[in-house]
Write a protein that holds these residues in place. Structure first.
Motif, PDB file in Angstrom:
ATOM      1  N   LEU A 355     -71.296 -52.583 -49.945  1.00 27.08           N
ATOM      2  CA  LEU A 355     -72.615 -52.011 -49.702  1.00 27.08           C
ATOM      3  C   LEU A 355     -73.702 -52.806 -50.425  1.00 27.08           C
ATOM      4  CD1 LEU A 355     -74.662 -49.671 -49.011  1.00 27.08           C
ATOM      5  CD2 LEU A 355     -73.913 -48.608 -51.154  1.00 27.08           C
ATOM      6  N   THR A 356     -73.451 -53.122 -51.683  1.00 21.91           N
ATOM      7  CA  THR A 356     -74.452 -53.831 -52.485  1.00 21.91           C
ATOM      8  C   THR A 356     -74.669 -55.245 -51.965  1.00 21.91           C
ATOM      9  OG1 THR A 356     -73.835 -52.507 -54.413  1.00 21.91           O
ATOM     10  CG2 THR A 356     -75.035 -54.531 -54.840  1.00 21.91           C
ATOM     11  N   ALA A 357     -73.606 -55.853 -51.460  1.00 29.63           N
ATOM     12  CA  ALA A 357     -73.741 -57.190 -50.867  1.00 29.63           C
ATOM     13  C   ALA A 357     -74.528 -57.131 -49.563  1.00 29.63           C
ATOM     14  CB  ALA A 357     -72.366 -57.796 -50.634  1.00 29.63           C
ATOM     15  N   LYS A 358     -74.155 -56.189 -48.700  1.00 31.24           N
ATOM     16  CA  LYS A 358     -74.771 -56.103 -47.378  1.00 31.24           C
ATOM     17  C   LYS A 358     -76.229 -55.645 -47.454  1.00 31.24           C
ATOM     18  CE  LYS A 358     -74.916 -55.946 -42.829  1.00 31.24           C
ATOM     19  NZ  LYS A 358     -74.938 -57.200 -42.050  1.00 31.24           N
ATOM     20  N   LYS A 359     -76.475 -54.607 -48.239  1.00 30.13           N
ATOM     21  CA  LYS A 359     -77.813 -54.017 -48.282  1.00 30.13           C
ATOM     22  C   LYS A 359     -78.711 -54.688 -49.308  1.00 30.13           C
ATOM     23  CE  LYS A 359     -80.053 -49.466 -48.336  1.00 30.13           C
ATOM     24  NZ  LYS A 359     -79.812 -48.008 -48.364  1.00 30.13           N
ATOM     25  N   GLY A 360     -78.139 -55.042 -50.465  1.00 22.61           N
ATOM     26  CA  GLY A 360     -78.950 -55.588 -51.544  1.00 22.61           C
ATOM     27  C   GLY A 360     -78.890 -57.094 -51.675  1.00 22.61           C
ATOM     28  N   GLY A 361     -77.959 -57.753 -50.948  1.00 28.22           N
ATOM     29  CA  GLY A 361     -77.854 -59.204 -51.015  1.00 28.22           C
ATOM     30  C   GLY A 361     -77.313 -59.711 -52.336  1.00 28.22           C
ATOM     31  N   LEU A 362     -76.535 -58.876 -53.042  1.00 27.90           N
ATOM     32  CA  LEU A 362     -75.971 -59.255 -54.339  1.00 27.90           C
ATOM     33  C   LEU A 362     -74.495 -59.588 -54.167  1.00 27.90           C
ATOM     34  CD1 LEU A 362     -77.684 -56.482 -56.498  1.00 27.90           C
ATOM     35  CD2 LEU A 362     -78.350 -58.882 -56.277  1.00 27.90           C
ATOM     36  N   PRO A 363     -74.077 -60.806 -54.468  1.00 30.11           N
ATOM     37  CA  PRO A 363     -72.693 -61.221 -54.215  1.00 30.11           C
ATOM     38  C   PRO A 363     -71.678 -60.376 -54.979  1.00 30.11           C
ATOM     39  CG  PRO A 363     -74.080 -63.140 -54.589  1.00 30.11           C
ATOM     40  CD  PRO A 363     -74.904 -61.941 -54.936  1.00 30.11           C
ATOM     41  N   PRO A 364     -70.559 -60.056 -54.354  1.00 29.26           N
ATOM     42  CA  PRO A 364     -69.541 -59.221 -55.000  1.00 29.26           C
ATOM     43  C   PRO A 364     -68.688 -60.003 -55.983  1.00 29.26           C
ATOM     44  CG  PRO A 364     -68.836 -59.819 -52.783  1.00 29.26           C
ATOM     45  CD  PRO A 364     -70.227 -60.358 -52.945  1.00 29.26           C
ATOM     46  N   THR A 365     -68.007 -59.272 -56.854  1.00 28.47           N
ATOM     47  CA  THR A 365     -67.056 -59.892 -57.780  1.00 28.47           C
ATOM     48  C   THR A 365     -65.627 -59.821 -57.256  1.00 28.47           C
ATOM     49  OG1 THR A 365     -66.748 -57.831 -59.030  1.00 28.47           O
ATOM     50  CG2 THR A 365     -68.508 -59.318 -59.758  1.00 28.47           C
ATOM     51  N   ILE A 366     -65.398 -59.071 -56.186  1.00 26.39           N
ATOM     52  CA  ILE A 366     -64.062 -58.964 -55.588  1.00 26.39           C
ATOM     53  C   ILE A 366     -63.855 -60.148 -54.648  1.00 26.39           C
ATOM     54  CG2 ILE A 366     -62.565 -57.561 -54.117  1.00 26.39           C
ATOM     55  CD1 ILE A 366     -64.052 -55.085 -55.136  1.00 26.39           C
ATOM     56  N   THR A 367     -62.862 -60.969 -54.950  1.00 32.54           N
ATOM     57  CA  THR A 367     -62.659 -62.222 -54.223  1.00 32.54           C
ATOM     58  C   THR A 367     -62.448 -61.992 -52.725  1.00 32.54           C
ATOM     59  OG1 THR A 367     -61.648 -63.121 -56.223  1.00 32.54           O
ATOM     60  CG2 THR A 367     -61.289 -64.332 -54.174  1.00 32.54           C
ATOM     61  N   ALA A 368     -61.667 -60.983 -52.373  1.00 26.43           N
ATOM     62  CA  ALA A 368     -61.326 -60.751 -50.968  1.00 26.43           C
ATOM     63  C   ALA A 368     -62.551 -60.445 -50.112  1.00 26.43           C
ATOM     64  CB  ALA A 368     -60.315 -59.602 -50.865  1.00 26.43           C
ATOM     65  N   LEU A 369     -63.610 -59.931 -50.702  1.00 24.22           N
ATOM     66  CA  LEU A 369     -64.793 -59.581 -49.918  1.00 24.22           C
ATOM     67  C   LEU A 369     -65.518 -60.795 -49.356  1.00 24.22           C
ATOM     68  CD1 LEU A 369     -66.335 -56.573 -51.897  1.00 24.22           C
ATOM     69  CD2 LEU A 369     -65.224 -56.537 -49.645  1.00 24.22           C
ATOM     70  N   TYR A 370     -65.211 -61.974 -49.853  1.00 26.48           N
ATOM     71  CA  TYR A 370     -65.848 -63.177 -49.301  1.00 26.48           C
ATOM     72  C   TYR A 370     -65.273 -63.543 -47.932  1.00 26.48           C
ATOM     73  CZ  TYR A 370     -68.433 -63.685 -53.572  1.00 26.48           C
ATOM     74  OH  TYR A 370     -69.312 -63.457 -54.615  1.00 26.48           O
ATOM     75  N   GLN A 371     -64.205 -62.831 -47.523  1.00 26.74           N
ATOM     76  CA  GLN A 371     -63.674 -62.975 -46.170  1.00 26.74           C
ATOM     77  C   GLN A 371     -64.035 -61.786 -45.296  1.00 26.74           C
ATOM     78  OE1 GLN A 371     -62.409 -65.904 -45.485  1.00 26.74           O
ATOM     79  NE2 GLN A 371     -62.676 -66.422 -47.649  1.00 26.74           N
ATOM     80  N   ASP A 372     -64.778 -60.837 -45.841  1.00 19.14           N
ATOM     81  CA  ASP A 372     -65.193 -59.644 -45.109  1.00 19.14           C
ATOM     82  C   ASP A 372     -66.300 -60.006 -44.115  1.00 19.14           C
ATOM     83  OD1 ASP A 372     -65.224 -56.399 -45.336  1.00 19.14           O
ATOM     84  OD2 ASP A 372     -67.250 -57.173 -44.995  1.00 19.14           O
ATOM     85  N   ASP A 373     -66.178 -59.538 -42.895  1.00 16.52           N
ATOM     86  CA  ASP A 373     -67.141 -59.902 -41.846  1.00 16.52           C
ATOM     87  C   ASP A 373     -68.569 -59.498 -42.203  1.00 16.52           C
ATOM     88  OD1 ASP A 373     -65.155 -61.015 -40.327  1.00 16.52           O
ATOM     89  OD2 ASP A 373     -64.874 -59.259 -39.042  1.00 16.52           O
ATOM     90  N   LYS A 374     -68.742 -58.300 -42.751  1.00 19.10           N
ATOM     91  CA  LYS A 374     -70.091 -57.837 -43.084  1.00 19.10           C
ATOM     92  C   LYS A 374     -70.701 -58.672 -44.203  1.00 19.10           C
ATOM     93  CE  LYS A 374     -69.495 -53.055 -41.543  1.00 19.10           C
ATOM     94  NZ  LYS A 374     -69.518 -51.625 -41.938  1.00 19.10           N
ATOM     95  N   VAL A 375     -69.874 -59.031 -45.182  1.00 19.39           N
ATOM     96  CA  VAL A 375     -70.369 -59.849 -46.285  1.00 19.39           C
ATOM     97  C   VAL A 375     -70.721 -61.249 -45.790  1.00 19.39           C
ATOM     98  CG1 VAL A 375     -69.758 -60.889 -48.509  1.00 19.39           C
ATOM     99  CG2 VAL A 375     -69.131 -58.507 -48.023  1.00 19.39           C
ATOM    100  N   ARG A 376     -69.901 -61.776 -44.905  1.00 17.61           N
ATOM    101  CA  ARG A 376     -70.139 -63.129 -44.383  1.00 17.61           C
ATOM    102  C   ARG A 376     -71.368 -63.178 -43.478  1.00 17.61           C
ATOM    103  NH1 ARG A 376     -65.930 -66.644 -45.405  1.00 17.61           N
ATOM    104  NH2 ARG A 376     -66.450 -68.012 -43.665  1.00 17.61           N
ATOM    105  N   GLN A 377     -71.712 -62.068 -42.851  1.00 16.44           N
ATOM    106  CA  GLN A 377     -72.953 -62.017 -42.083  1.00 16.44           C
ATOM    107  C   GLN A 377     -74.160 -62.126 -43.015  1.00 16.44           C
ATOM    108  OE1 GLN A 377     -72.889 -58.438 -39.740  1.00 16.44           O
ATOM    109  NE2 GLN A 377     -71.117 -59.075 -38.539  1.00 16.44           N
ATOM    110  N   THR A 378     -74.038 -61.496 -44.167  1.00 16.83           N
ATOM    111  CA  THR A 378     -75.119 -61.565 -45.152  1.00 16.83           C
ATOM    112  C   THR A 378     -75.187 -62.927 -45.813  1.00 16.83           C
ATOM    113  OG1 THR A 378     -74.841 -59.199 -45.600  1.00 16.83           O
ATOM    114  CG2 THR A 378     -76.060 -60.475 -47.232  1.00 16.83           C
ATOM    115  N   PHE A 379     -74.008 -63.500 -46.098  1.00 14.44           N
ATOM    116  CA  PHE A 379     -73.908 -64.789 -46.772  1.00 14.44           C
ATOM    117  C   PHE A 379     -73.173 -65.788 -45.865  1.00 14.44           C
ATOM    118  CE2 PHE A 379     -73.449 -61.597 -50.311  1.00 14.44           C
ATOM    119  CZ  PHE A 379     -74.729 -61.736 -50.816  1.00 14.44           C
TER     120      PHE A 379
END
Length: 441
Positions: A355-379
């Protein structure tokens, strides 16, 4: 408790002075005063007995910067709901400036303020706050839960004396941003960047953080790490001479280049962003928030906005960049520490980091989320960002970091006045003094 009935009221009246003996003795002002006092007492008794019991749900105060997208507020509401009434998280907004955030928190924690339950901490505060007892070490089971699957660099930022003192929540690092309509191949080293910028003339201006503040220390720290040395080794000053002299010479070269911006000595991240969005520059080192900002504020320019790894000192060694971010600590004097640990564990969960990555544009600390489609749309640069974070470096992890940072930024500002040999000696002397608490800078 219910209101008194008629018999109770009769007893109260019968007990009053004017009903003991001859009422005639209590005529006039004295009688009226006694009557008024009794009526007030009865009214207070009735109202007090009918008061609703107070809400017993503990309120946990989360002190954190005022995140503008609402992602933090939404995470707080979600965790409060999930707690099933065990607690409610209340956001308390800190100033936007990190130095002001720290100052406010230090004053209150030094006074043993029990109202601070959860703290959104800049990653550089861990050692200072832990050493002072202002945050609590995490219990082993929860520490394992909030560090599992996290970036090593983020976990390291939350660690002091081999104990987890905070939960990694968000992270960040700088990339090199450049104009694809002006640059065919992005530079890999700082020397290449300077040469390309100078060849472009007035359109080749580059943006770096050069004001006398934490951003200048971050810039210096990243250059040192890229050159193969560091500010400290353990609790001793390092600053290996050949590498540090090379870094100082490069900083002077950047500041005196004809491609350097006239505003370099007063540049912070936001000034760099604005200049780049206006089209005044072809290069910029900055954090990932500049990407959504450009798309919103300068969409035509954003069409030509590329990204690359932060420039290296030498083509033989990839750059290493200082990490940032927010970790969650538990106030050392909280009256609800157990609940605060549970709430912070919820706040840093996968759903809330997404949520914080998608809505706030703040990169996550969980490594697996960098393969998440929603996170990758943001980044869309998620792979490069992850690569940079995995090799990221810390700023000195010491309780004296604030004084060390001040010593560095005061010595190296303005960059155009750097004298490598002289400033290396001064840096060593001032940092040594800071480590021994011999005066503030």
């Amino acid at each position: 408790m219910t209101a008194p009935d008629n018999s109770t009221l009769s007893f109260i009246v019968s007990f009053t002075p004017w009903n003991r003996g001859n009422p005639a003795h209590f005529k006039g002002p004295l009688w009226r005063l006694l009557l008024f006092t009794t009526l007030v007492t009865v009214t207070f008794f009735i109202v007090g007995c009918n008061r609703e019991p107070p809400d017993t749900t503990p309120i946990l105060s989360w002190y954190v910067f005022n995140e503008p997208s609402g992602a933090f507020a939404e995470a707080a509401r979600s965790c409060s709901h999930q707690s099933g009434g065990r607690y409610t998280i209340d956001l308390v907004a800190l100033p936007a400036d990190a130095d002001q955030q720290r100052e406010q928190l230090v004053r209150r924690l030094a006074a043993h303020d029990s109202a601070i339950d959860i703290i959104g901490m800049d990653v550089i505060w861990t050692a200072e706050f832990a050493a002072a007892g202002w945050i609590l070490p995490w219990p082993a089971d929860l520490a394992e839960q909030v560090t599992r699957g996290r970036l090593d660099s983020a976990v390291e930022s939350a660690t002091f004396t081999n104990q987890i003192h905070a939960a990694p929540f968000t992270t960040n690092s700088q990339l090199l941003w450049y104009r694809t309509d002006r640059i065919a191949t992005p530079p890999k080293t700082w020397e290449e960047l300077i040469l390309q910028a100078e060849l472009l003339g007035e359109k080749g201006t580059f943006q770096v953080q050069g004001e006398r503040y934490e951003g200048l220390t971050v810039f210096f720290n990243s250059l040192l790490a890229s050159a193969g040395t560091s500010i400290l080794h353990g609790d001793q000053v390092q600053l290996d001479a050949p590498a540090t002299l090379k870094v100082l010479a490069l900083m002077h070269r950047l500041a005196t280049s004809p491609a350097a911006p006239a505003s370099l000595a007063t540049n912070r991240e936001n000034q760099c962003r604005l200049a780049f969005e206006r089209g005044d520059s072809s290069f910029m080192v900055n954090y990932t928030y500049v990407w959504p900002s450009a798309r919103q504020n300068a969409p035509r320019m954003a069409e030509h906005m590329g990204w690359a790894r932060w420039p290296a000192i030498s083509s033989d060694h990839p750059s290493r960049v200082t990490i940032g971010g927010i970790n969650l600590g538990i106030g050392g004097y909280s009256e609800h520490a157990d609940l605060a640990f549970a709430a912070a564990t919820c706040l840093v969960s996968e759903n809330n980091q997404r949520l914080t990555a998608k809505k706030g544009g703040l990169p996550p600390t969980i490594t697996a989320l960098y393969q998440d489609d929603k996170v990758r749309q943001t980044f869309p640069f998620a792979d490069l960002l992850l690569e940079t974070l995995e090799s990221g470096v810390q700023r000195p992890q010491t309780p004296f970091y604030n004084d060390i940072s001040l010593a560095i930024s005061h010595t190296l500002h303005p960059m155009r006045s750097i004298e490598p040999e002289k400033d290396l000696r001064q840096l060593r002397e001032k940092i040594e003094r800071a480590l021994h608490s011999e005066g503030l800078f």
